[in-house]
Structure formats: structure tokens, C-alpha cells
Design a protein around this motif. Structure first.
Motif, mmCIF file in Angstrom:
data_model
loop_
_atom_site.group_PDB
_atom_site.id
_atom_site.type_symbol
_atom_site.label_atom_id
_atom_site.label_comp_id
_atom_site.label_asym_id
_atom_site.label_seq_id
_atom_site.Cartn_x
_atom_site.Cartn_y
_atom_site.Cartn_z
ATOM 1 N N GLY A 141 -11.945 -65.688 45.767
ATOM 2 C CA GLY A 141 -11.581 -65.027 47.011
ATOM 3 C C GLY A 141 -12.385 -65.438 48.224
ATOM 4 N N GLY A 142 -13.305 -66.398 48.067
ATOM 5 C CA GLY A 142 -14.125 -66.823 49.198
ATOM 6 C C GLY A 142 -13.321 -67.614 50.217
ATOM 7 N N GLN A 143 -13.902 -67.785 51.410
ATOM 8 C CA GLN A 143 -13.199 -68.468 52.489
ATOM 9 C C GLN A 143 -13.555 -69.948 52.618
ATOM 10 N N ALA A 144 -14.517 -70.419 51.816
ATOM 11 C CA ALA A 144 -14.854 -71.848 51.728
ATOM 12 C C ALA A 144 -15.141 -72.466 53.100
ATOM 13 N N THR A 145 -15.907 -71.780 53.916
ATOM 14 C CA THR A 145 -16.163 -72.258 55.275
ATOM 15 C C THR A 145 -16.905 -73.591 55.296
ATOM 16 N N ARG A 146 -17.813 -73.812 54.335
ATOM 17 C CA ARG A 146 -18.577 -75.061 54.323
ATOM 18 C C ARG A 146 -17.752 -76.257 53.840
ATOM 19 N N MET A 147 -16.578 -75.967 53.262
ATOM 20 C CA MET A 147 -15.671 -77.042 52.867
ATOM 21 C C MET A 147 -14.538 -77.198 53.870
ATOM 22 N N GLY A 148 -14.615 -76.487 54.982
ATOM 23 C CA GLY A 148 -13.573 -76.574 55.991
ATOM 24 C C GLY A 148 -12.429 -75.611 55.783
ATOM 25 N N GLY A 149 -12.632 -74.617 54.898
ATOM 26 C CA GLY A 149 -11.599 -73.611 54.636
ATOM 27 C C GLY A 149 -10.697 -74.018 53.484
ATOM 28 N N GLY A 150 -9.786 -73.133 53.125
ATOM 29 C CA GLY A 150 -8.873 -73.398 52.016
ATOM 30 C C GLY A 150 -9.434 -72.936 50.693
ATOM 31 N N ASP A 151 -8.785 -73.362 49.614
ATOM 32 C CA ASP A 151 -9.172 -72.946 48.267
ATOM 33 C C ASP A 151 -10.001 -74.031 47.595
ATOM 34 N N LYS A 152 -11.281 -73.783 47.458
ATOM 35 C CA LYS A 152 -12.134 -74.769 46.783
ATOM 36 C C LYS A 152 -11.666 -75.001 45.357
ATOM 37 N N GLY A 153 -11.192 -73.952 44.726
ATOM 38 C CA GLY A 153 -10.789 -74.063 43.336
ATOM 39 C C GLY A 153 -9.676 -75.059 43.091
ATOM 40 N N LEU A 154 -8.906 -75.381 44.130
ATOM 41 C CA LEU A 154 -7.798 -76.324 43.980
ATOM 42 C C LEU A 154 -8.201 -77.766 44.278
ATOM 43 N N LEU A 155 -9.483 -77.986 44.617
ATOM 44 C CA LEU A 155 -9.965 -79.350 44.828
ATOM 45 C C LEU A 155 -10.039 -80.090 43.498
ATOM 46 N N ASN A 156 -9.749 -81.376 43.544
ATOM 47 C CA ASN A 156 -9.721 -82.179 42.328
ATOM 48 C C ASN A 156 -11.087 -82.787 42.038
#
Length: 200
Positions: free
Chosen positions: A11-26
Motif C-alpha cells: 500500500g505504499g506510495q513508492a515516492t523514491r521510485m517515482g510513484g506507482g507499484d514497486k511490487g510490479l517492477l521486474n
């Protein structure tokens, strides 16, 4: 001891990754969520994802998606509460949580948390690893949580409590210490994603 239900906190906002769902990163041919699911699923009775927004983006996983029951992106404790409320509808006594951005957590996470909870009226245990400076580092998104305390947690959140350890310490929460200092490495930045790829 019965296996708990499992809840992946995404449920985090992943601000340090630029937003979106970190969990869906490959990473390594699968998503971060895919790696987390493959480790947690064999250890629990059933599995769900805690995430806010459109649940359809996780539909390919075939898992229930639990949104926070209290608005405002209140952090991991809100996700824990969503998981406890879900578990209550299943008649479960406990849940175990894992973070969606932490692909290398131990395959014996659940039994170690349960072992540390023996003798507790309300089993509440957080994962920890050795830390050369602090002695131990707590990993508050990885824990064993009792359904019996869900209303207490709901009240605490409404009263402004946000830190996991602040609430767990109120209930004499214990620690389960895992020996590998890198076991709970989590992906927060693009550099972390590259490191996770190298670790795989």
C-alpha cells in the motif's frame, strides 16, 4: 499451532521510485510481488494483498486485494488492520505480513515468528536481524499479528499512532531474530532494484 493467513503489504506510495507499484517492477524474470508470493504462499493458509486504488492491476495474481479501511495512507499499520479485518471474516487467529518490495526474506519466516510467540496470550512478533551499531534492527513490515487486537489497533490509528513499534511495544511485542543481515533487503530506489537483480 495453525498456519496464519498471509498479507503482503503493497500500500505504499513508492515516492523514491517515482510513484506507482514497486511490487510490479521486474527483477530476475519476475515481479517483486511474484518473488514475495513464491516465498510466503507455502507458509500460510491463504494469501491476500493490501493495496489501495484500483485492485484490477493485481487481477492476474488471483489473490484478494484488501484496501485500507482508514483513509489517508497511514502506513503499514493500516495495512495490518486491513489484514486483521480480513482474517476475522475467515475465523483466523493470526496473520503474518510481508512487504511487497522485499524479495529475499527467509523461507522459514512464519515458523520462526510462531516459535518466538510461544506462551503469549496475544502473539505479536516482529522480525529482526543483527545490526552492528544497534545490536538488532527491527523489520516492522514483517510480523505475526493477533486478530484479537484489531479493534485496539483501529483505535490507536484513529488516535494518531503511525509507527509499528510504538504500537507493538504497547502490547509487549517480541522479536524473532534471523541471522542473515541482508534477508530483509528492500527495494526503495532504482539503485536498489539493480542491486536486487545482482543478488538474484
Amino acid at each position: 499451532m495453525r498456519p496464519p493467513l498471509g498479507v503482503i503489504l503493497a500500500g505504499g506510495q513508492a515516492t523514491r521510485m517515482g510513484g506507482g507499484d514497486k511490487g510490479l517492477l521486474n527483477v530476475g524474470g519476475d515481479t517483486l510481488l511474484g518473488h514475495v508470493i513464491s516465498r510466503l504462499d507455502p507458509q500460510v493458509q491463504e494469501l491476500a494483498i493490501n493495496a489501495n486504488g484500483d485492485p484490477a492491476r493485481f487481477s492476474h495474481l488471483g489473490l484478494p486485494v484488501l484496501s485500507d479501511s482508514i483513509d489517508g495512507f497511514l502506513g503499514p499499520l493500516a495495512g495490518v488492520l486491513a489484514g486483521l479485518d480480513w482474517a476475522a471474516t475467515h475465523g483466523a487467529e493470526t496473520i503474518v505480513t510481508a512487504a511487497a518490495d522485499t524479495p529475499f526474506f527467509p523461507c522459514d519466516l512464519v515458523p520462526m515468528l510462531q516459535l518466538a510467540s510461544e506462551g503469549m496470550v496475544h502473539p505479536l512478533v516482529l522480525a529482526a536481524t543483527p545490526d552492528p551499531k544497534r545490536g538488532q534492527a527491527r523489520h516492522p513490515t514483517f510480523g505475526l499479528w493477533p486478530v484479537a487486537l484489531r479493534d485496539d489497533l483501529r483505535t490507536a490509528l484513529k488516535d494518531g499512532v503511525r509507527k509499528v513499534v510504538q504500537w507493538s511495544d504497547r502490547h509487549d511485542g517480541r522479536l524473532a531474530t534471523f541471522p542473515d543481515e541482508t534477508a530483509f533487503f528492500n527495494v526503495n530506489t532504482p539503485d536498489d532494484l539493480a542491486r536486487a537483480e545482482a543478488m538474484l
